[in-house]
Write a protein that holds these residues in place. Structure first.
Motif, mmCIF file in Angstrom:
data_model
loop_
_atom_site.group_PDB
_atom_site.id
_atom_site.type_symbol
_atom_site.label_atom_id
_atom_site.label_comp_id
_atom_site.label_asym_id
_atom_site.label_seq_id
_atom_site.Cartn_x
_atom_site.Cartn_y
_atom_site.Cartn_z
ATOM 1 N N LYS A 187 19.767 76.920 43.040
ATOM 2 C CA LYS A 187 20.892 76.004 42.831
ATOM 3 C C LYS A 187 21.693 76.364 41.588
ATOM 4 O O LYS A 187 21.233 77.125 40.746
ATOM 5 C CB LYS A 187 20.375 74.571 42.697
ATOM 6 N N LYS A 188 22.854 75.751 41.488
ATOM 7 C CA LYS A 188 23.660 75.874 40.271
ATOM 8 C C LYS A 188 23.652 74.503 39.607
ATOM 9 O O LYS A 188 23.961 73.495 40.251
ATOM 10 C CB LYS A 188 25.094 76.260 40.638
ATOM 11 N N LYS A 189 23.313 74.466 38.340
ATOM 12 C CA LYS A 189 23.245 73.184 37.632
ATOM 13 C C LYS A 189 24.096 73.260 36.369
ATOM 14 O O LYS A 189 23.858 74.138 35.506
ATOM 15 C CB LYS A 189 21.789 72.872 37.233
ATOM 16 N N THR A 190 25.062 72.381 36.280
ATOM 17 C CA THR A 190 25.875 72.324 35.062
ATOM 18 C C THR A 190 25.410 71.119 34.254
ATOM 19 O O THR A 190 25.425 69.996 34.770
ATOM 20 C CB THR A 190 27.375 72.203 35.404
ATOM 21 N N VAL A 191 24.987 71.368 33.035
ATOM 22 C CA VAL A 191 24.407 70.274 32.239
ATOM 23 C C VAL A 191 25.520 69.477 31.552
ATOM 24 O O VAL A 191 25.841 69.673 30.392
ATOM 25 C CB VAL A 191 23.350 70.797 31.230
ATOM 26 N N ARG A 192 26.100 68.560 32.331
ATOM 27 C CA ARG A 192 27.240 67.782 31.868
ATOM 28 C C ARG A 192 26.847 66.310 31.836
ATOM 29 O O ARG A 192 26.273 65.799 32.795
ATOM 30 C CB ARG A 192 28.399 67.990 32.846
ATOM 31 N N VAL A 193 27.167 65.634 30.737
ATOM 32 C CA VAL A 193 26.812 64.222 30.603
ATOM 33 C C VAL A 193 27.716 63.383 31.506
ATOM 34 O O VAL A 193 28.940 63.530 31.481
ATOM 35 C CB VAL A 193 26.980 63.752 29.143
ATOM 36 N N ASN A 194 27.106 62.505 32.287
ATOM 37 C CA ASN A 194 27.876 61.716 33.236
ATOM 38 C C ASN A 194 27.223 60.363 33.466
ATOM 39 O O ASN A 194 26.013 60.269 33.612
ATOM 40 C CB ASN A 194 27.950 62.500 34.555
ATOM 41 N N VAL A 251 26.500 63.218 42.359
ATOM 42 C CA VAL A 251 26.520 64.498 43.060
ATOM 43 C C VAL A 251 25.474 65.399 42.410
ATOM 44 O O VAL A 251 25.314 65.377 41.188
ATOM 45 C CB VAL A 251 27.928 65.150 42.925
ATOM 46 N N ASP A 252 24.813 66.206 43.216
ATOM 47 C CA ASP A 252 23.743 67.045 42.678
ATOM 48 C C ASP A 252 24.307 68.330 42.053
ATOM 49 O O ASP A 252 24.075 69.428 42.525
ATOM 50 C CB ASP A 252 22.752 67.393 43.788
ATOM 51 N N SER A 253 25.048 68.141 40.971
ATOM 52 C CA SER A 253 25.713 69.276 40.340
ATOM 53 C C SER A 253 25.077 69.608 38.994
ATOM 54 O O SER A 253 25.449 70.576 38.354
ATOM 55 C CB SER A 253 27.181 68.906 40.102
ATOM 56 N N GLY A 254 24.146 68.761 38.567
ATOM 57 C CA GLY A 254 23.592 68.905 37.219
ATOM 58 C C GLY A 254 24.019 67.763 36.330
ATOM 59 O O GLY A 254 23.405 67.495 35.298
ATOM 60 N N ASP A 255 25.092 67.070 36.730
ATOM 61 C CA ASP A 255 25.549 65.891 35.980
ATOM 62 C C ASP A 255 24.389 64.928 35.783
ATOM 63 O O ASP A 255 23.608 64.700 36.706
ATOM 64 C CB ASP A 255 26.618 65.136 36.789
ATOM 65 N N SER A 256 24.309 64.349 34.606
ATOM 66 C CA SER A 256 23.194 63.445 34.338
ATOM 67 C C SER A 256 23.510 62.565 33.135
ATOM 68 O O SER A 256 24.294 62.936 32.281
ATOM 69 C CB SER A 256 21.950 64.289 34.042
ATOM 70 N N HIS A 257 22.848 61.413 33.072
ATOM 71 C CA HIS A 257 22.911 60.598 31.850
ATOM 72 C C HIS A 257 22.314 61.396 30.688
ATOM 73 O O HIS A 257 22.693 61.207 29.539
ATOM 74 C CB HIS A 257 22.067 59.330 32.006
ATOM 75 N N ALA A 258 21.353 62.216 31.007
ATOM 76 C CA ALA A 258 20.639 62.951 29.954
ATOM 77 C C ALA A 258 20.339 64.369 30.429
ATOM 78 O O ALA A 258 19.205 64.699 30.754
ATOM 79 C CB ALA A 258 19.342 62.215 29.615
ATOM 80 N N PRO A 259 21.378 65.208 30.488
ATOM 81 C CA PRO A 259 21.113 66.589 30.898
ATOM 82 C C PRO A 259 20.519 67.358 29.723
ATOM 83 O O PRO A 259 20.767 67.014 28.571
ATOM 84 C CB PRO A 259 22.505 67.114 31.237
ATOM 85 N N ALA A 260 19.728 68.359 30.006
ATOM 86 C CA ALA A 260 19.194 69.192 28.924
ATOM 87 C C ALA A 260 19.275 70.653 29.351
ATOM 88 O O ALA A 260 18.916 70.979 30.485
ATOM 89 C CB ALA A 260 17.747 68.810 28.625
ATOM 90 N N PRO A 261 19.750 71.502 28.444
ATOM 91 C CA PRO A 261 19.823 72.934 28.786
ATOM 92 C C PRO A 261 18.438 73.565 28.681
ATOM 93 O O PRO A 261 18.240 74.561 27.972
ATOM 94 C CB PRO A 261 20.812 73.492 27.747
ATOM 95 N N PHE A 262 17.477 72.966 29.340
ATOM 96 C CA PHE A 262 16.078 73.383 29.245
ATOM 97 C C PHE A 262 15.460 73.396 30.635
ATOM 98 O O PHE A 262 15.652 72.458 31.406
ATOM 99 C CB PHE A 262 15.309 72.388 28.359
ATOM 100 N N TYR A 263 14.758 74.470 30.941
ATOM 101 C CA TYR A 263 14.032 74.505 32.219
ATOM 102 C C TYR A 263 12.650 75.101 32.022
ATOM 103 O O TYR A 263 12.385 75.772 31.025
ATOM 104 C CB TYR A 263 14.820 75.277 33.285
ATOM 105 N N VAL A 264 11.778 74.806 32.973
ATOM 106 C CA VAL A 264 10.445 75.421 32.968
ATOM 107 C C VAL A 264 10.230 76.125 34.302
ATOM 108 O O VAL A 264 10.854 75.784 35.307
ATOM 109 C CB VAL A 264 9.309 74.392 32.735
#
Ligand code: GAL
Length: 719
Positions: free
Chosen positions: A128-135, A140-153
């Motif tokens: 997937k493509k995830k843009t860590v944008r506060v929203n 929409v499953d774009s990466g938008d989130s109340h609390a996005p973090a540029p962190f993955y495991v």
């Protein structure tokens, strides 16, 4: 209680590399421009802490999650994790051009990826493509989130933090260079990578690509495992360590209708007591303020003529009071003038946007809250509206805003929630008080903050997925209950809330508790449902279960503080080698031995996957064999909860609040052979274990008394 800021003073030197010098500092000077192109090249990692490395390309921006942090890494605890001398990979590649930064990281054919903060709509991220944008409305499953973090495991057992406040995009394996030649590879050689929608050719390398527009450089942090859970622990400890909430925060919370005046709010509080519904925290919504959108931070004289008297009365009833607010500061507020020079150039709802990336705004705003509310006895706040608006009329400040500290609107959105939490938390810590509060936005390095996220969205499945995902990125999530579509819906939602970091009914738009009337209109018209007492009885029973769970939850949080183990987390973290669990986004672990699988209204049944090993039904003690799935009918009254065979689980007594003496008497549930002792870490810690003769023994492990008494021991089935 750990004062996290005191850690900061002691351990600045512990952070190697350039970030240490900037620790807690405010952004200074103009932002670095992308003035120098750097062609794609390999960048190598150097160690910053045991098992943590950093690679730098170009000139990282002045303000990033790491440089803007106010809480230092828990260097001591990091040293206790498994020692690893070699980085999971030696180098990555990166380039800088007029667009910004592009980082390329390795990704194996069968690697799965999780994280990116509080994702509500997806779980496994490979392909997937995830843009860590506060929203504020991440629909929409774009990466938008109340609390996005540029962190993955990764299931390969490492984590990656891209240290940026930009809306970075992570292309998790499917962005590929054009084919270099017209290879006539036979179709049979095509493979499907996890999560990928495209067939790729066998052996064709796959990568994680991270696009960071506008950045002239970036630091990339690498967190070693060996297991994925170790990488998460390392990240949480690097963030400053997991938070341990005050015990009362783990009780039940009720937020009164937003229009309530002081006597109406107290009437609700008394009614809960009369109905014998345990409740520790009473929340006030917008109506307590003289102006709420934007905020005056002043009590409304008509509705709350005597704030001190109100807090006193609520306290006498055993409640802690939590106040709703947001940061946008109204003209009528005493904070308006002092904050004006320390605010952004755009306003929101006619109010100022405090420059929380800078210390002056945090101090002015915080001190006002300390003197006017914390000193009055307020136990915490609900920090609302600090995310961003893209699908809801664009009410928040624009990305092109600029702030005196040097950050722009995009960067500010990425840290606004966190630095807002700093401003408030400081006031409690400087008074030696604890808080457990709510916030609608957070981000990278949030593990030490006693703030729990919530949303205006209301999909029950999405709420559970958020809970499952939260544990990858050091976040806490509250699947709050409001109104409901049916009694079943109310019960199912409340069951999830009971097994969550913060169990709350947020009745901000309904005058009566939802169990008296689930329908919003009828509720507000005072039309109570026929036979509501039966629904109230069922809800009371569930809320009492929350009280019983408090000691166990305390144990899970104490471990979070000790070594960064998230108290609520995906099964994939505990059982990383079981590929079937890599897609399970509707079950989660609570602590080290409890598995929860919520039921959803309107669904006839659900599948529960039990990881390998022996398990027991938490409610009946019935043994279950792991390594397979079971179908649970929705007619089942209890939410499916399982515990590992051998578990010892302490159950607290029920009281109207967690302060009640009755809560100290423990019932100890022993599942199977009782071979798994249970431990509450910390200064008032203790341990419950079964002796050779089969007796349950409590042993104090901390210097302070824990106050618990072991009462009944319940044998819950032998495996
Ligand atoms: C929303 C918030 C709700 C409630 C409401 C009051 O932004 O998410 O929980 O507090 O504001 O206006």
């Amino acid at each position: 209680m750990v004062n996290r800021r005191s850690l900061l003073k002691g351990s600045v030197v512990a952070l190697a590399g350039s970030a240490s010098a900037k620790l807690g500092a405010d952004p200074a000077g103009p932002l670095t421009g992308a003035d120098e192109a750097i062609a794609e090249r390999s960048i190598s990692f150097s160690p910053v802490h045991p098992g943590i490395w950093k690679a730098t390309i170009g000139n990282p921006e002045n303000y990033t999650p790491v440089s803007g942090r106010t809480i230092a890494p828990d260097a001591k605890a990091i040293q206790q994790l498994p020692a690893l001398t070699e980085a999971p990979f030696a180098s990555i590649s990166g380039k800088v051009d007029s667009r910004g930064c592009l980082i390329t990281l390795p990704l194996d054919e069968h690697e799965e990826i999780f994280g990116f903060g509080l994702q509500m709509l997806s779980f496994a991220q490979r392909g997937k493509k995830k843009t860590v944008r506060v929203n504020a409305d991440p629909k929409v499953d774009s990466g938008d989130s109340h609390a996005p973090a540029p962190f993955y495991v990764s299931t390969k057992g490492y984590g990656v933090l891209v240290d940026t406040c930009r809306y970075a995009s992570f292309y998790c394996g499917d962005a590929r260079r054009k084919p270099s030649h017209s290879a006539s590879t036979p179709k049979s050689a095509n493979v499907q990578t996890p999560g990928s929608t495209r067939n790729v050719q066998a052996g064709e390398p796959s990568h994680m690509l991270v696009d960071i527009p506008r950045a002239s450089g970036v630091d990339v942090y690498l967190f070693a495992g060996p297991a994925m859970l170790d990488a998460v622990r390392r990240y949480n400890l690097f963030s400053g360590g997991g938070v341990e909430p005050p015990e009362w925060g783990l009780g039940f919370w009720y937020r009164a209708v937003g229009t309530a005046n002081s006597s109406e709010a107290l009437a609700i509080a008394r009614d809960l007591r009369d109905s014998k519904i345990p409740c520790d925290v009473l929340g006030l919504e917008p109506g307590w303020q003289s102006h709420a959108y934007s905020c005056s931070f002043v009590w409304d004289k008509g509705r709350f003529p005597d704030p001190a008297g109100f807090i006193k009365d609520a306290t006498a009833l055993g409640y802690r009071v939590n106040l709703w607010e947001h940061a946008f500061t109204h003209l009528s507020s005493p904070l308006f003038d002092p904050l004006h020079p320390h605010s952004g150039d755009y306003g929101v709802w006619g109010g100022l946007v405090p420059d929380f990336a800078g210390k002056p705004a945090r101090e002015i705003f915080g001190e006002y809250h300390g003197k006017n509310f914390v000193d009055l006895g307020v136990s915490g706040f609900k920090l609302d509206e600090c995310d961003n608006s893209d699908f809801t009329k664009g009410w928040s400040f624009p990305e092109f805003s600029s702030f005196p500290s040097g950050v722009d609107g995009e960067q500010m959105h990425s840290v606004f929630g966190l630095r807002y939490q700093d401003a408030i938390l400081d006031q409690f810590e400087s008074r030696g008080k604890q808080t457990y509060s709510l916030v609608r936005s957070s981000g990278a390095l949030a593990a030490p903050y006693p703030f729990v996220l919530y949303s205006d969205l209301y999909g029950h499945r999405d709420f559970v997925r958020a809970l499952v995902n939260s544990g990858f990125s050091g976040l806490l999530w509250c699947p709050e209950v409001r109104d409901a579509t049916s009694s079943e819906d109310l019960i199912r939602r409340l069951q999830t809330a009971v097994f969550s970091p913060l169990a709350m009914v947020n009745a901000w738009y309904i005058k009566n508790p939802p169990w008296k009337q689930i329908d919003q209109k009828k509720n507000n018209a005072g039309e109570l449902a026929e036979g509501w007492q039966e629904l109230e009885r069922r809800c009371r029973d569930l809320i009492e279960w929350r009280m019983k769970l408090v000691p166990y939850l305390r144990g899970a949080f104490a471990k979070y503080a000790l070594d960064g183990t998230p108290p609520f987390r995906a099964l994939a973290l505990d059982f990383p080698n079981d590929q079937k669990l890599h897609t399970v986004d509707d079950q989660y672990m609570v602590g080290d031995r409890m598995l929860v699988a919520p039921l959803f209204a309107g669904e006839a049944s659900r599948k529960v996957v039990l990881p390998a090993g022996a398990w027991h039904d938490f409610w009946s003690g019935k043994p279950y064999e792991g390594g397979r799935a079971y179908t649970v009918s929705s007619e089942q009254e209890n939410i499916p909860v399982f515990v590992k065979a051998g578990s010892i689980v302490p159950l607290g007594g029920v009281g109207m609040t967690t302060d009640a003496e009755s809560t100290r008497g423990l019932t100890v549930a022993v599942f199977g052979d009782g071979s798994m002792p249970w431990r509450l870490e910390g200064s008032s810690g203790f341990e419950l274990r079964q002796s050779a003769s089969g007796r349950i023994e409590a042993r104090s492990t901390g210097a302070k008394p824990h106050g618990y008494r072991v009462g009944e021991v319940k044998q819950m089935g032998k495996s």
